[in-house]
Design a protein around this motif. Structure first.
Motif: not given
Length: 325
Positions: A219-224, A258-268
């Motif tokens: 996520v963009t900023h730590q809101s969630f 982190f994106i690479k290691d966890n195969q993240v497909k989207y950035i919010f």
């Protein structure tokens, strides 16, 4: 009177009046106003406006001090806002360190002011903030009026858990009954309707997110943090709690890994904050972007469309499902 004079003098005035009327009707840029004969409630940001409006119904007039399209971290009250607050029967703010301007504003009110003040986050267990991870330079921001927007040692984004939102609504309902006990039965009934919707929303989140194979969100900023804790997700934030904080090169490198290691497909990213950083990082990582709204305020488009807290949370759920498949 000559026709030319009418065209040059009267018609522009009529045009200005028409435009002003249209803006008021759309709830666009017109100034919020108090209403005689109703319980006036001033609130500090959008979710409180939504909850207070639903609970109060026809008996109340709710003034959201922060206008549509404005990020509440960047906002501070002007004299008109303080007057509206001081003349309202009830003022609702979140607390938990979210509104840096509230203490000074309340201290500035006259001692005989009768506005009832309620902290909507009362009774909610707060999560610790982790802004120190991004360095002291980013731990605190100040607006143009000198108000601190440091969230301290806690994460204030409690409303992104529907069950926390229900507790906030309960606090608003109790305060409203304190101010206007005559309509207690209506407020209780309206609160139950809202509480039922929030319980249903919570059940839908639990059911749908339990089926997803992935649990990591960038996520963009730590809101969630509250949303992640409630539904077993792992939040990885590009920036800290303050939406205008700047990540370091080390932060960016860690996020890409982190994106690479966890195969993240989207950035919010969020509608009320620039999406430039999220899109740059997504391009570097070879992934896509999606909206995950912190529901700190409505865009003008959302306001016109009639979106509310529940519909925006449902949109968030749909995007989370898409990203976590």
């Amino acid at each position: 009177m000559k026709p030319t004079f009418i065209k040059r003098t009267i018609l522009p005035v009529i045009l200005v009046l028409l435009i002003s009327t249209l803006l008021s009707a759309c709830g666009g840029r017109s100034q919020p106003a108090l209403v005689n004969g109703k319980i006036n409630i001033a609130v500090s940001f959008y979710p409180l406006y939504d909850f207070a409006s639903k609970i109060g119904g026809d008996h109340v007039n709710v003034v959201n001090l922060v206008p549509a399209g404005v990020e509440p971290h960047d906002w501070s009250p002007k004299s008109r806002d303080i007057q509206n607050l001081a003349k309202s029967e009830l003022f609702v703010y979140l607390g938990a360190g979210f509104e840096g301007w509230v203490k000074d504003t309340l201290d500035s009110l006259k001692k005989d002011n009768k506005t009832v003040v309620v902290e909507a986050s009362r009774g909610i267990k707060l999560l610790p903030g982790t802004e120190e991870e991004h360095g002291d330079a980013n731990a605190q921001a100040k607006d143009d009026h000198g108000h601190d927007h440091d969230h301290g040692n806690t994460d204030p984004h409690v409303w992104l858990s529907p069950l926390n939102a229900k507790q906030m609504a309960l606090n608003i309902k109790d305060a409203l009954i304190q101010v206007d006990g005559v309509h207690k039965a209506d407020y209780e009934a309206n609160f139950k309707k809202l509480a039922d919707r929030l319980d249903q929303l919570d059940g839908k989140y639990k059911s749908e997110l339990s089926k997803t194979s992935k649990k990591d969100i960038v996520v963009t900023h730590q809101s969630f943090g509250y949303l992640a804790k409630a539904y077993g997700l792992n939040q990885k934030a590009i920036m800290s709690l303050a939406p205008d904080a700047e990540p370091t090169s080390k932060d960016m490198k860690n996020i890409l890994q982190f994106i690479k290691d966890n195969q993240v497909k989207y950035i919010f990213f969020e509608e009320l904050v620039s999406d430039k950083l999220a899109k740059t990082l997504a391009k570097d990582a070879g992934v896509e972007t999606l909206v995950l709204s912190p529901i700190e305020g409505l865009t003008e488009e959302q306001a016109t469309k009639g979106d509310d807290y529940v519909s925006l949370m449902e949109n968030n759920l749909n995007n989370l499902i898409k990203a976590l498949q």
